[in-house]
Motif scaffolding. Structure first.
Motif, PDB file in Angstrom:
ATOM      1  N   TYR A 208       0.676  -1.097  -0.429  1.00 13.80           N
ATOM      2  CA  TYR A 208      -0.228  -0.301  -0.313  1.00 13.80           C
ATOM      3  C   TYR A 208       0.922   1.106   0.310  1.00 13.80           C
ATOM      4  CZ  TYR A 208      -3.142  -3.434   1.106  1.00 13.80           C
ATOM      5  OH  TYR A 208      -3.897  -4.820   1.215  1.00 13.80           O
ATOM      6  N   GLY A 211       2.796   1.383  -4.199  1.00 11.21           N
ATOM      7  CA  GLY A 211       1.672   1.990  -5.011  1.00 11.21           C
ATOM      8  C   GLY A 211       1.222   0.626  -6.119  1.00 11.21           C
ATOM      9  N   PRO A 224      -2.104   0.803  -9.240  1.00  7.33           N
ATOM     10  CA  PRO A 224      -1.770   1.654  -8.543  1.00  7.33           C
ATOM     11  C   PRO A 224      -3.346   2.607  -7.967  1.00  7.33           C
ATOM     12  CG  PRO A 224      -0.047   1.657  -9.687  1.00  7.33           C
ATOM     13  CD  PRO A 224      -0.915   0.724 -10.330  1.00  7.33           C
ATOM     14  N   SER A 225      -3.840   3.038  -8.749  1.00 11.68           N
ATOM     15  CA  SER A 225      -4.748   3.164  -9.181  1.00 11.68           C
ATOM     16  C   SER A 225      -6.224   2.431  -7.899  1.00 11.68           C
ATOM     17  CB  SER A 225      -5.721   3.040 -10.558  1.00 11.68           C
ATOM     18  OG  SER A 225      -7.148   3.600 -10.521  1.00 11.68           O
ATOM     19  N   LYS A 226      -6.015   1.270  -7.793  1.00 12.44           N
ATOM     20  CA  LYS A 226      -6.702   0.727  -6.323  1.00 12.44           C
ATOM     21  C   LYS A 226      -6.515   0.607  -5.092  1.00 12.44           C
ATOM     22  CE  LYS A 226      -8.911  -2.847  -9.312  1.00 12.44           C
ATOM     23  NZ  LYS A 226      -9.630  -4.189  -9.853  1.00 12.44           N
ATOM     24  N   VAL A 227      -5.230   0.698  -5.521  1.00 15.10           N
ATOM     25  CA  VAL A 227      -4.258   0.781  -4.360  1.00 15.10           C
ATOM     26  C   VAL A 227      -4.464   2.866  -3.749  1.00 15.10           C
ATOM     27  CG1 VAL A 227      -2.074   2.263  -2.838  1.00 15.10           C
ATOM     28  CG2 VAL A 227      -2.411  -0.564  -4.128  1.00 15.10           C
ATOM     29  N   LYS A 228      -4.900   3.745  -4.347  1.00 18.54           N
ATOM     30  CA  LYS A 228      -5.327   4.900  -3.860  1.00 18.54           C
ATOM     31  C   LYS A 228      -6.365   4.807  -2.946  1.00 18.54           C
ATOM     32  CE  LYS A 228      -7.499   7.477  -6.913  1.00 18.54           C
ATOM     33  NZ  LYS A 228      -7.320   8.098  -8.412  1.00 18.54           N
ATOM     34  N   ARG A 229      -7.582   4.108  -3.793  1.00 21.03           N
ATOM     35  CA  ARG A 229      -8.209   3.547  -3.147  1.00 21.03           C
ATOM     36  C   ARG A 229      -8.752   3.284  -1.974  1.00 21.03           C
ATOM     37  NH1 ARG A 229     -12.842   3.390  -8.509  1.00 21.03           N
ATOM     38  NH2 ARG A 229     -11.821   5.556  -9.174  1.00 21.03           N
ATOM     39  N   ASN A 231      -6.264   3.640   0.095  1.00 21.30           N
ATOM     40  CA  ASN A 231      -5.471   3.853   1.184  1.00 21.30           C
ATOM     41  C   ASN A 231      -6.764   5.113   1.341  1.00 21.30           C
ATOM     42  OD1 ASN A 231      -3.206   2.798   0.734  1.00 21.30           O
ATOM     43  ND2 ASN A 231      -2.492   4.476  -0.257  1.00 21.30           N
ATOM     44  N   ALA A 232      -6.733   5.284   0.402  1.00 13.67           N
ATOM     45  CA  ALA A 232      -8.182   6.790   0.750  1.00 13.67           C
ATOM     46  C   ALA A 232      -9.458   5.586   1.717  1.00 13.67           C
ATOM     47  CB  ALA A 232      -8.744   6.615  -0.966  1.00 13.67           C
ATOM     48  N   GLN A 235      -7.844   5.660   5.073  1.00 13.46           N
ATOM     49  CA  GLN A 235      -7.949   7.717   5.795  1.00 13.46           C
ATOM     50  C   GLN A 235      -9.087   7.619   6.285  1.00 13.46           C
ATOM     51  OE1 GLN A 235      -4.898   8.974   5.406  1.00 13.46           O
ATOM     52  NE2 GLN A 235      -5.855  10.030   7.108  1.00 13.46           N
ATOM     53  N   PRO A 267       2.689   7.021   1.545  1.00  8.96           N
ATOM     54  CA  PRO A 267       2.894   7.054   0.783  1.00  8.96           C
ATOM     55  C   PRO A 267       3.740   7.047  -0.143  1.00  8.96           C
ATOM     56  CG  PRO A 267       0.253   7.349   0.185  1.00  8.96           C
ATOM     57  CD  PRO A 267       1.470   7.490   2.134  1.00  8.96           C
TER      58      PRO A 267
END
Ligand code: GLU
Length: 304
Positions: A208, A211, A224-229, A231-232, A235, A267
């Motif tokens: 996570y 990326g 990376p796009s799914k990890v961004k989600r 991580n969001a 948070q 990140p």
């Protein structure tokens, strides 16, 4: 940055604190753990491992497992997953039934119990042996096949799952659970019973921070796009009804569990884990939160 020195300072600082939190007892086996355990492990992308205390001792990861289950579900399902579970902070306790009744069986997010039960249901629909696949996933992201569940914790929680059983039955009545309710509950409890050390958890959470890829090379586990989600969601929803407080004091995406563990990431920088069993009234590790608050303060680095 002298991370080991920072960790040593954190250890000294928190050891002198008067802890008022209580070790979780609603799963009887969890209450057998000594309240004095304390470990922290920092795994930096550029400079490797730093730790103190009981960072190599395995403990019950409990709800931290929800991050792994969500990751697996996002690998095998497309957008329909988020029709069955929302991505909003709940502001309610992790095992609350009230919101679920009002919102017609759609859990607020994948990191409260109801949400994780739906995620478990989707994995059961996809895999023939979901328990095996779950452990296999943990082995892959840690590169460590020795990680397993703690059988006593698993059996202890199974005997005391009345509230989670109510959640799964309520969602079944709304049509948001497709598989057998007892099996969904069993699979969920199994995930929570996985035992890992701070070092192993920090290694797992590196995907996570990095990326979506393992640090040892090119292996991409998730985009990376799914990890961004993910991580969001960590948070905004990773700390029960204290996600705002954790953002305010620490400023990192993360997830906690009632075993006293917290895993968080910065990140592009690091994965960090802490373990101290006494929990504050919201269910988060009291000293764990303090250690992470000191980390982002002493390093001057957070995502904000
Ligand atoms: N197995 C625990 C439960 O379902 C997990 C809770 C947690 O760590 O938040 O109650």
């Amino acid at each position: 940055m002298d991370y080991q020195n920072i960790l040593n300072n954190i250890e000294q600082e928190v050891l002198s604190k008067n802890v008022t939190g209580k070790v979780a007892a609603y799963i009887p086996e969890l209450s057998c753990i000594s309240a004095d355990k304390l470990g922290m492990h920092l795994y930096c992308i550029n400079s490797g491992h730093y730790q103190f205390g009981d960072s190599n001792e395995r403990f019950s990861i409990q709800s931290i497992s929800k991050v792994f289950a969500l990751t697996m579900a996002m690998l095998v399902h497309t957008d329909d997953l988020f029709k069955r579970v929302d991505v909003e902070p709940s502001g309610d306790p992790f095992n609350s039934l009230i919101q679920l009744e009002r919102e017609q069986g759609i859990p607020r997010n994948p990191f409260i119990n109801a949400g994780a039960l739906v995620v478990s249901d989707t994995l059961m629909s996809h895999f023939e042996n979901p328990k095996e696949e779950f452990l296999k996933f943990v082995h892959t992201i840690t590169q460590n096949d020795s990680i397993d569940i703690n059988e006593e914790v698993y059996l202890s929680e199974k005997k005391h799952s009345h509230r989670n059983a109510s959640l799964v039955h309520l969602m079944k009545s709304f049509g948001n659970i497709k598989n057998d309710v007892d099996q969904v509950l069993d699979f969920y409890v199994y995930q929570c019973a996985v035992a890992m050390s701070c070092k192993e958890l920090a290694t797992a959470f590196m995907i996570y921070a990095n990326g979506g890829s393992l640090l040892n090379g090119e292996s991409e586990i998730i985009t990376p796009s799914k990890v961004k989600r993910i991580n969001a969601i960590m948070q905004t929803c990773g700390f029960y009804d204290e996600a705002g407080e954790f953002s305010f004091r620490v400023g990192l995406p993360g997830k906690s569990g009632v075993g006293g563990g917290i895993a968080a990431i910065h990140p592009g920088q690091y994965a960090v884990t802490v373990w101290s069993p006494p929990l504050n009234p919201k269910g988060n590790s009291e000293l764990g939160m303090l250690c992470l608050e000191r980390l982002t303060t002493l390093t001057g680095l957070s995502i904000f």
